[in-house]
Scaffold this motif. Sequence first.
Motif, PDB file in Angstrom:
ATOM      1  N   ALA A  18       9.623  62.338  31.408  1.00  0.00           N
ATOM      2  CA  ALA A  18       8.828  62.667  30.222  1.00  0.00           C
ATOM      3  C   ALA A  18       9.368  63.918  29.539  1.00  0.00           C
ATOM      4  N   LEU A  19       9.745  64.925  30.329  1.00  0.00           N
ATOM      5  CA  LEU A  19      10.301  66.147  29.741  1.00  0.00           C
ATOM      6  C   LEU A  19      11.644  65.874  29.068  1.00  0.00           C
ATOM      7  N   TRP A  20      12.447  65.012  29.675  1.00  0.00           N
ATOM      8  CA  TRP A  20      13.735  64.684  29.068  1.00  0.00           C
ATOM      9  C   TRP A  20      13.547  63.921  27.759  1.00  0.00           C
ATOM     10  N   LEU A  46       7.236  60.188  43.206  1.00  0.00           N
ATOM     11  CA  LEU A  46       7.259  59.284  42.049  1.00  0.00           C
ATOM     12  C   LEU A  46       6.729  59.973  40.796  1.00  0.00           C
ATOM     13  N   SER A  47       5.655  60.743  40.937  1.00  0.00           N
ATOM     14  CA  SER A  47       5.064  61.412  39.783  1.00  0.00           C
ATOM     15  C   SER A  47       5.971  62.518  39.246  1.00  0.00           C
ATOM     16  N   VAL A  48       6.636  63.248  40.151  1.00  0.00           N
ATOM     17  CA  VAL A  48       7.543  64.318  39.700  1.00  0.00           C
ATOM     18  C   VAL A  48       8.727  63.729  38.941  1.00  0.00           C
ATOM     19  N   VAL A  49       9.283  62.639  39.432  1.00  0.00           N
ATOM     20  CA  VAL A  49      10.389  61.985  38.721  1.00  0.00           C
ATOM     21  C   VAL A  49       9.920  61.490  37.362  1.00  0.00           C
ATOM     22  N   LEU A 108      11.612  52.542  33.093  1.00  0.00           N
ATOM     23  CA  LEU A 108      11.634  53.251  34.372  1.00  0.00           C
ATOM     24  C   LEU A 108      10.390  54.122  34.525  1.00  0.00           C
ATOM     25  N   PHE A 109       9.982  54.783  33.455  1.00  0.00           N
ATOM     26  CA  PHE A 109       8.796  55.634  33.508  1.00  0.00           C
ATOM     27  C   PHE A 109       7.561  54.816  33.892  1.00  0.00           C
ATOM     28  N   GLY A 110       7.388  53.680  33.233  1.00  0.00           N
ATOM     29  CA  GLY A 110       6.238  52.830  33.556  1.00  0.00           C
ATOM     30  C   GLY A 110       6.281  52.328  34.985  1.00  0.00           C
ATOM     31  N   GLY A 111       7.476  51.971  35.470  1.00  0.00           N
ATOM     32  CA  GLY A 111       7.584  51.516  36.853  1.00  0.00           C
ATOM     33  C   GLY A 111       7.239  52.592  37.862  1.00  0.00           C
ATOM     34  N   LEU A 112       7.668  53.833  37.615  1.00  0.00           N
ATOM     35  CA  LEU A 112       7.359  54.938  38.531  1.00  0.00           C
ATOM     36  C   LEU A 112       5.861  55.218  38.575  1.00  0.00           C
ATOM     37  N   VAL A 113       5.231  55.275  37.401  1.00  0.00           N
ATOM     38  CA  VAL A 113       3.789  55.533  37.364  1.00  0.00           C
ATOM     39  C   VAL A 113       3.019  54.394  38.014  1.00  0.00           C
ATOM     40  N   LEU A 114       3.469  53.162  37.791  1.00  0.00           N
ATOM     41  CA  LEU A 114       2.809  52.009  38.402  1.00  0.00           C
ATOM     42  C   LEU A 114       2.909  52.057  39.923  1.00  0.00           C
ATOM     43  N   LEU A 115       4.091  52.390  40.442  1.00  0.00           N
ATOM     44  CA  LEU A 115       4.236  52.499  41.897  1.00  0.00           C
ATOM     45  C   LEU A 115       3.365  53.624  42.451  1.00  0.00           C
TER      46      LEU A 115
END
Length: 432
Positions: free
Chosen positions: A89-91, A81-84, A109-116
């Motif tokens: 973030a890089l994109w 999740l963190s790598v995605v 999507l970024f917020g959802g991944l970090v939250l998970l």
Amino acid sequence: MSTVTAPQPAPTAQAPVGPAVQARIAWRGPVLYLVVALISLVFFSLLTPGEDTTRFMVSTRDDFVEIAPFAVPSRATALVLSVVALALALWATRLTTQRRKVPTWVPILFGGLVLLAFLVWVMAGNTNALPLTILLTGALTLSVPLIFGSLAGLLCERSGIINIAIEGQLLGGAFLAVVVASLTDNPYAGLVAAPVAGALVGAVLVLFAVRYRIDQIIVGVVLNVLVVGVTNYLFSTVLTQNPQSLNSPPRLPTLPIPVLSQIPVIGPVLFDHSLIVYLMYVAVAVLQVMVFRSRWGLRMRAVGEHPKAADTVGIKVNLTRVRNSILGGAVAGLGGAALVSAGLAFTKELTSGKGYIALAAMILGRWSPKGALAASLLFGFADSLRQVLNNLGSPVPSQFLAMLPYLATIFAVAGLVGRVRAPAAEGIPYVK
């Protein structure tokens, strides 16, 4: 035979064309994405014990299909999740350097991944399963007062009245809802009475703002203090002496929507609530259409942006502000009723600053009903997460968990709002 040629116009001197001036790149968003992604990568994945697992529960007994609780490897899941999230973030950083707009779905999507990733880390090694359905249902329920409060602020500020008194309107609505529901033993009577208290506070606010042209921020703060003082006094003297008759409201019954309420995850979260939640759905949808797609909304926005021009075409500026402020107060009163809809007794300062969080949600939502809905859901989720993690036990200190809703408010307003523009005539009295 000679030919006569027409005189040619003299060549005009052309101004030298210089290099185009490009807009300055805003680095705040990409930097925020990168910092959060790196924090997620280091703390939520690399520092998680490799042998731990995290258990999730996503189904209830009433669903059509019951899904058994499942476990995932904590470190591997948080790492993926963190790598995605870091790739996103890089994109986003690359798009920013190319002066291209970052799509709206990227921060979501970024917020959802970090939250998970955070949930996987915080529940790593815990024998209890994290109930995602309960977490999301609580987020929606806790956000309802904030949504009504932010809609009230939107109605007032779109017409040019700064509504700092949302806190007092929520508190007044909750107080009257409890008293009326307790006296009549009917929760729907309290639901009808709550907007009256909010409308009264809104009427006092607009009276001083329009007729006496007093600073609206000062009036709003004074009204908040006044409502807190009056409700505290009545609670200590009247409600405390006779709690069975005046401070024991019945609970609003749950009205599950057939079929829809039995869909796994989505059903319990969206379609298994009391009437106040369904009223919130209607209020957001109706106001989104009315504010931006109707003549009433056009006139309201004209009064908030350029009252002199609105007056020129025959729009009654001050009357519009009075009507919208009273309507906004009534909407905030419904938010107060939502605070006690579960049959809760009234207590001193029941709102605990929710009016100010609703004001922040309105700003974060850029004075839009759907934006206010999204921002309020963010703050409601933070509050629900605090409650669930406290009940299940987590390595995060309880004091920090209690700070979550307010930290979310500060970071959202400071880091996500960016450059927003309030209605131009907001807080400015109109005199013909």
